[in-house]
Design an enzyme around this catalytic site. Structure first.
Site, PDB file in Angstrom:
ATOM      1  N   ASN A  31       9.438 -33.601   3.063  1.00 28.39           N
ATOM      2  CA  ASN A  31       8.703 -32.340   3.083  1.00 28.39           C
ATOM      3  C   ASN A  31       9.538 -31.163   2.589  1.00 28.39           C
ATOM      4  O   ASN A  31       9.031 -30.052   2.493  1.00 28.39           O
ATOM      5  CB  ASN A  31       8.195 -32.045   4.498  1.00 28.39           C
ATOM      6  CG  ASN A  31       7.173 -33.061   4.939  1.00 28.39           C
ATOM      7  OD1 ASN A  31       6.329 -33.493   4.151  1.00 28.39           O
ATOM      8  ND2 ASN A  31       7.234 -33.470   6.186  1.00 28.39           N
ATOM      9  N   CYS A  32      10.806 -31.403   2.282  1.00 24.61           N
ATOM     10  CA  CYS A  32      11.730 -30.346   1.857  1.00 24.61           C
ATOM     11  C   CYS A  32      11.900 -30.384   0.341  1.00 24.61           C
ATOM     12  O   CYS A  32      12.299 -31.412  -0.219  1.00 24.61           O
ATOM     13  CB  CYS A  32      13.075 -30.546   2.555  1.00 24.61           C
ATOM     14  SG  CYS A  32      14.388 -29.474   1.940  1.00 24.61           S
ATOM     15  N   GLY A  33      11.644 -29.269  -0.317  1.00 21.91           N
ATOM     16  CA  GLY A  33      11.780 -29.199  -1.767  1.00 21.91           C
ATOM     17  C   GLY A  33      13.201 -29.461  -2.247  1.00 21.91           C
ATOM     18  O   GLY A  33      13.407 -30.168  -3.231  1.00 21.91           O
ATOM     19  N   ARG A  49      13.887 -33.134  -1.974  1.00 21.02           N
ATOM     20  CA  ARG A  49      13.200 -33.879  -3.042  1.00 21.02           C
ATOM     21  C   ARG A  49      13.906 -33.708  -4.378  1.00 21.02           C
ATOM     22  O   ARG A  49      14.061 -34.663  -5.134  1.00 21.02           O
ATOM     23  CB  ARG A  49      11.733 -33.438  -3.155  1.00 21.02           C
ATOM     24  CG  ARG A  49      10.855 -33.897  -2.017  1.00 21.02           C
ATOM     25  CD  ARG A  49       9.372 -33.670  -2.305  1.00 21.02           C
ATOM     26  NE  ARG A  49       9.049 -32.327  -2.715  1.00 21.02           N
ATOM     27  CZ  ARG A  49       8.699 -31.330  -1.907  1.00 21.02           C
ATOM     28  NH1 ARG A  49       8.651 -31.526  -0.601  1.00 21.02           N
ATOM     29  NH2 ARG A  49       8.398 -30.137  -2.381  1.00 21.02           N
ATOM     30  N   ARG A  99      19.502 -29.748   5.726  1.00 19.61           N
ATOM     31  CA  ARG A  99      19.424 -30.852   4.778  1.00 19.61           C
ATOM     32  C   ARG A  99      19.492 -30.359   3.351  1.00 19.61           C
ATOM     33  O   ARG A  99      19.288 -29.168   3.116  1.00 19.61           O
ATOM     34  CB  ARG A  99      18.119 -31.593   5.003  1.00 19.61           C
ATOM     35  CG  ARG A  99      16.915 -30.650   4.793  1.00 19.61           C
ATOM     36  CD  ARG A  99      15.618 -31.257   5.234  1.00 19.61           C
ATOM     37  NE  ARG A  99      14.544 -30.326   5.061  1.00 19.61           N
ATOM     38  CZ  ARG A  99      13.956 -29.668   6.024  1.00 19.61           C
ATOM     39  NH1 ARG A  99      14.337 -29.804   7.251  1.00 19.61           N
ATOM     40  NH2 ARG A  99      12.969 -28.857   5.756  1.00 19.61           N
TER      41      ARG A  99
END
Length: 114
Positions: A10-12, A15, A92
């Site tokens: 869910n983290c750009g 990704r 993260r």
């Protein structure tokens, strides 16, 4: 080369970091979705230390109650205990290869260990 990413889909930034890893020839990527497979206390402590950070540096504040709980002002061992109990408190993404560990914000920091 093996690369392990502690990933949140869910983290750009996470990704984008994963995309760099997947697009780099010769990199065998292991993806650990740390919210589903939480860190051990020892592992999160090792990643943070190897990345040259302190536990306070690695706290995820946005989207958590870390600041309300006073986590940034706690002793390092207390922060690590909280991170092991609730992996959402770990910022993260972290990536580990044979060349080291990086906290990949921005995502291009991952190139330093490829």
């Amino acid at each position: 080369m093996k690369a392990t990413i502690w990933h949140n889909p869910n983290c750009g930034t996470s990704r984008k970091t994963l995309a760099i890893l997947e697009e780099t020839p010769g990199v065998d990527v292991e993806v650990i979705e740390y919210l589903k497979t939480p860190y051990s206390r020892a592992k999160v402590a090792q990643l943070i230390a190897d990345a040259g950070l302190t536990p306070a540096d690695a706290i995820r504040k946005m989207g958590t109650d870390a600041e309300e709980r006073g986590l940034p002002d706690m002793a390092p061992d207390a922060i690590l205990d909280a991170m092991a109990a609730n992996p959402a408190y770990v910022n993260r993404p972290f990536v580990e290869t044979e060349k080291g560990v990086r906290f990949c914000r921005p995502q291009d920091k991952v190139r330093e260990i490829l």
